[in-house]
Design a protein around this motif. Structure first.
Motif, PDB file in Angstrom:
ATOM      1  N   GLY A  73       9.718   2.269   8.084  1.00  0.00           N
ATOM      2  CA  GLY A  73       9.880   0.878   8.482  1.00  0.00           C
ATOM      3  C   GLY A  73       8.760   0.282   9.307  1.00  0.00           C
ATOM      4  O   GLY A  73       8.941  -0.767   9.917  1.00  0.00           O
ATOM      5  N   VAL A  74       7.578   0.905   9.321  1.00  0.00           N
ATOM      6  CA  VAL A  74       6.439   0.271   9.990  1.00  0.00           C
ATOM      7  C   VAL A  74       5.781  -0.671   8.980  1.00  0.00           C
ATOM      8  O   VAL A  74       5.654  -0.337   7.805  1.00  0.00           O
ATOM      9  CB  VAL A  74       5.420   1.337  10.461  1.00  0.00           C
ATOM     10  CG1 VAL A  74       4.209   0.678  11.091  1.00  0.00           C
ATOM     11  CG2 VAL A  74       6.079   2.286  11.439  1.00  0.00           C
ATOM     12  N   HIS A  75       5.406  -1.846   9.434  1.00  0.00           N
ATOM     13  CA  HIS A  75       4.772  -2.808   8.517  1.00  0.00           C
ATOM     14  C   HIS A  75       3.329  -2.415   8.290  1.00  0.00           C
ATOM     15  O   HIS A  75       2.421  -2.963   8.906  1.00  0.00           O
ATOM     16  CB  HIS A  75       4.851  -4.218   9.079  1.00  0.00           C
ATOM     17  CG  HIS A  75       6.243  -4.691   9.285  1.00  0.00           C
ATOM     18  ND1 HIS A  75       7.006  -5.195   8.247  1.00  0.00           N
ATOM     19  CD2 HIS A  75       7.030  -4.708  10.364  1.00  0.00           C
ATOM     20  CE1 HIS A  75       8.198  -5.505   8.709  1.00  0.00           C
ATOM     21  NE2 HIS A  75       8.246  -5.229   9.993  1.00  0.00           N
ATOM     22  N   THR A  76       3.138  -1.454   7.382  1.00  0.00           N
ATOM     23  CA  THR A  76       1.794  -0.898   7.231  1.00  0.00           C
ATOM     24  C   THR A  76       0.798  -1.939   6.732  1.00  0.00           C
ATOM     25  O   THR A  76      -0.348  -1.942   7.149  1.00  0.00           O
ATOM     26  CB  THR A  76       1.800   0.283   6.260  1.00  0.00           C
ATOM     27  OG1 THR A  76       2.390  -0.149   5.046  1.00  0.00           O
ATOM     28  CG2 THR A  76       2.607   1.429   6.815  1.00  0.00           C
TER      29      THR A  76
ATOM     30  N   ASP B 189      -0.691   8.823   8.274  1.00  0.00           N
ATOM     31  CA  ASP B 189       0.176   9.023   7.117  1.00  0.00           C
ATOM     32  C   ASP B 189       0.857   7.701   6.788  1.00  0.00           C
ATOM     33  O   ASP B 189       1.922   7.387   7.297  1.00  0.00           O
ATOM     34  CB  ASP B 189       1.218  10.093   7.456  1.00  0.00           C
ATOM     35  CG  ASP B 189       2.055  10.479   6.242  1.00  0.00           C
ATOM     36  OD1 ASP B 189       1.953   9.786   5.220  1.00  0.00           O
ATOM     37  OD2 ASP B 189       2.796  11.473   6.334  1.00  0.00           O
ATOM     38  N   GLU B 190       0.210   6.953   5.919  1.00  0.00           N
ATOM     39  CA  GLU B 190       0.697   5.615   5.621  1.00  0.00           C
ATOM     40  C   GLU B 190       2.063   5.652   4.942  1.00  0.00           C
ATOM     41  O   GLU B 190       2.931   4.820   5.213  1.00  0.00           O
ATOM     42  CB  GLU B 190      -0.335   4.892   4.746  1.00  0.00           C
ATOM     43  CG  GLU B 190      -0.051   3.424   4.664  1.00  0.00           C
ATOM     44  CD  GLU B 190      -1.211   2.625   4.113  1.00  0.00           C
ATOM     45  OE1 GLU B 190      -2.362   3.070   4.227  1.00  0.00           O
ATOM     46  OE2 GLU B 190      -0.936   1.556   3.565  1.00  0.00           O
TER      47      GLU B 190
ATOM     48  N   THR C  98       1.916  15.745   2.141  1.00  0.00           N
ATOM     49  CA  THR C  98       1.274  14.736   2.968  1.00  0.00           C
ATOM     50  C   THR C  98      -0.211  14.896   2.771  1.00  0.00           C
ATOM     51  O   THR C  98      -0.789  15.912   3.128  1.00  0.00           O
ATOM     52  CB  THR C  98       1.658  14.924   4.439  1.00  0.00           C
ATOM     53  OG1 THR C  98       3.072  14.868   4.522  1.00  0.00           O
ATOM     54  CG2 THR C  98       1.072  13.840   5.298  1.00  0.00           C
ATOM     55  N   ALA C  99      -0.783  13.884   2.148  1.00  0.00           N
ATOM     56  CA  ALA C  99      -2.200  13.976   1.833  1.00  0.00           C
ATOM     57  C   ALA C  99      -3.014  13.593   3.055  1.00  0.00           C
ATOM     58  O   ALA C  99      -3.590  12.517   3.127  1.00  0.00           O
ATOM     59  CB  ALA C  99      -2.529  13.072   0.651  1.00  0.00           C
ATOM     60  N   VAL C 100      -3.005  14.471   4.052  1.00  0.00           N
ATOM     61  CA  VAL C 100      -3.821  14.220   5.234  1.00  0.00           C
ATOM     62  C   VAL C 100      -5.194  14.819   4.973  1.00  0.00           C
ATOM     63  O   VAL C 100      -5.305  15.922   4.462  1.00  0.00           O
ATOM     64  CB  VAL C 100      -3.197  14.862   6.479  1.00  0.00           C
ATOM     65  CG1 VAL C 100      -4.078  14.637   7.686  1.00  0.00           C
ATOM     66  CG2 VAL C 100      -1.829  14.298   6.710  1.00  0.00           C
TER      67      VAL C 100
END
Ligand SMILES: Nc1ncnc2c1ncn2[C@@H]1O[C@H](COP(=O)(O)OP(=O)(O)OP(=O)(O)O)[C@@H](O)[C@H]1O
Ligand SMILES: [Mg+2]
Lengths: 273, 237
Positions: free
Chosen positions: A171-174, A163-164, B79-81
């Motif tokens: 706060g993750v540096h995707t 789940d980007e 959530t587009a999983v």
């Protein structure tokens, strides 16, 4: 069987191929899970064609093949990722354009410099003889780096793959991890390409992931299962290719296909049960 | 009162089409803000802007000192999983702990405990080993809520959290949210169509809807024109 294997291992070039092949199979299987789930499998395919172009040019200019191809393909990975993230250009069309152009340029360069022949065949379908000692050292170093980076960022890679939006919101540096995944994939593709061939290397990325997704239900399970399946398929493939005098790349892909069919059947049975 | 988020003259738009404008409000530490409004009025878009996922086309959103993105929990509306994504419930919930990890690569046992506690809170402990994609919609919603709780340190943003939950779990959810607001002083921003529960629990209301934007305390909202129109008609029980 034992005799066959010990005979195999008495050839230095085969031992080299086995070492590099096992490491590349591991790397590509691990990265493949994320690439397939993120719908990035086309990127792997595109990269291998661009790698083909880069290798052809390196050969024509008498340069060290990996030293040219690794930076070119890593650069291409950045561009392809950018393209598939932007909504303006349709990602898969852009990748198709880039990869066919690279193949065209590579074929032209090869036929201008040495004439079409074994070279093109080897680049396209791979050759077990391709690895020199220097290549082996570089390949081993790079693949260990890929493995280490993957293991260290495993949890982040899961979050970015699953789940980007959530990952980015918390706060993750995707972007950084997307980059990491595609750079690692680029290195893996170049390393594996000369043995497996430009046309076949992407199957090393896609097959193990799809195969284990038939049966496993957790991300960790799929990752571990892919790694095992990939290495075993490679080893069986190389033995078959030696015993039956078949091209290595094609044999490995064929074994992967059979295992995929097996796992699909098992998966179907498990679902019904 | 420490302002966590300040919105000044914020306008939100997609492709030059303005969705909402003239948004002025402050979220203070410990607030419980409910965002209400019709479908398409831009609630989810505003939440994405508050999270820094979308830049406002006008105006500024400023974050108070000490609010880091890694201290925010978030429950997206959708959530587009992918249908075939292999992931166990525990893996999904645990990924909520990731943001505070920084560069450390692996989860500690404290984080695993936190994930289990949050699963307990939402009564999904027995689903731990299940595959996320095989759950019902409401069960998935609870998994994602547990994940959001794992990520929450100072602030929790919830986009229609009770959608798909049965009435019992819904009211339990409101209690959980109220609890972490009161007990731990966590700031809540919730989007909801359930205006009556919102008015019961929240201390501030932001009403989006075309030209008339309302922002104020729940009391002020109940006495305002727009609030009466929205709350009225139904009897409050
Ligand atoms: N990615 C997008 N690109 C273009 N327009 C969008 C996009 N997302 C939302 N919109 C538009 O922005 C408007 C507001 O959408 P938003 O999702 O914020 O509404 P909402 O208030 O959350 O509605 P709901 O109550 O149905 O969840 C809608 O008119 C929608 O069509
Ligand atoms: Mg919405």
């Amino acid at each position: 069987m034992i005799d066959l294997i010990s005979e195999l291992l008495s050839y230095h070039f085969i031992v080299r191929a086995v070492i590099v092949g096992v490491l590349v199979s591991l790397c590509s299987a691990l990265l493949g899970v994320s690439l397939v789930l993120k719908r990035y499998s086309m990127i792997g395919d595109g990269l291998s064609h661009i790698g083909f172009g880069a290798l052809a040019i390196a050969a024509a200019l008498n340069l060290a093949p990996l030293a040219v191809a690794v930076p070119v393909v890593v650069g291409a990975a950045f561009l392809l990722l950018r393209m598939s993230e932007s909504r303006r250009v349709s990602g898969d069309a852009a990748i198709a354009l880039a990869s066919t152009s690279a193949v065209a340029i590579g074929v032209i360069v090869i036929s201008l410099s040495s004439g079409m022949g074994n070279d093109v065949y080897n680049y396209m379908f791979g050759s077990i003889l391709a690895m020199s000692r220097g290549d082996v050292i570089l390949s081993v170093t790079l693949s260990i780096a890929v493995l280490a980076l993957f293991v260290l960022s495993y949890n982040k890679i899961f979050a970015v793959t699953f789940d980007e939006t959530f990952a980015r919101a918390t706060g993750v540096h995707t972007k950084r991890y997307n980059m990491l995944i595609s750079v690692l994939a680029a290195i893996t593709v170049v390393l594996g390409m000369r043995m497996m061939g430009a046309l076949l290397i992407s199957s090393l990325i896609i097959f193990p992931a799809l195969t284990s997704m038939r049966v496993c239900r957790t991300f960790r399970g799929v990752v571990i299962c892919s790694a095992i399946v990939s290495v075993i398929c490679f080893l069986i493939g190389i033995v078959i290719s030696y015993a039956a005098a078949l091209p290595t790349g094609a044999s490995v892909v064929a074994v992967n296909l059979v295992v995929f069919a097996l796992f699909s059947a098992v998966g179907a049975l498990l679902h019904r049960a | 009162m420490i302002p966590l988020i300040t919105c000044e003259n914020v306008a939100l738009s997609y492709d030059n089409k303005i969705i909402a404008e003239n948004l002025n409000f402050i979220i203070n530490e410990g607030d419980y803000l409910c965002i209400v409004g019709e479908n398409g009025s831009g609630k989810s878009t505003l939440m994405r802007a508050l999270l820094g996922l979308k830049a406002p086309s006008e105006g500024t959103i400023t974050y108070g000192e000490g609010l880091k993105q890694t201290e925010i929990g978030y429950l997206p509306q959708q959530t587009a999983v992918q249908r075939d994504f292999p992931a166990s419930v525990f893996e999904v919930v645990l990924s909520g702990c990731l943001s505070q990890r920084g560069a450390k690569p692996f989860y500690s046992s404290d984080e695993k405990k936190l994930a289990l506690e949050n699963m307990e809170r939402l009564k999904i402990s027995d689903l731990k080993k299940q595959c996320y994609r095989n759950l019902s919609g409401g069960q998935q919603q609870r998994v994602l809520l547990s994940r959001a709780l794992c990520a929450t340190r100072k602030m929790l943003l919830l986009d229609e959290p009770v959608t798909g939950l049965d009435p019992v779990v819904s009211s339990e959810l409101y209690c959980i949210v109220k609890d972490i607001n009161k007990q731990f002083g966590i700031t809540i921003v919730m989007i909801s169509h359930d205006i009556h529960s919102a008015a019961d629990h929240a201390d501030h209301i932001l009403h989006l809807g075309g030209d008339d934007v309302f922002f104020g305390t729940t009391e002020e909202y109940k006495n305002s024109e727009i609030g009466k129109a929205y709350l009225g008609g139904h009897h409050h029980d």
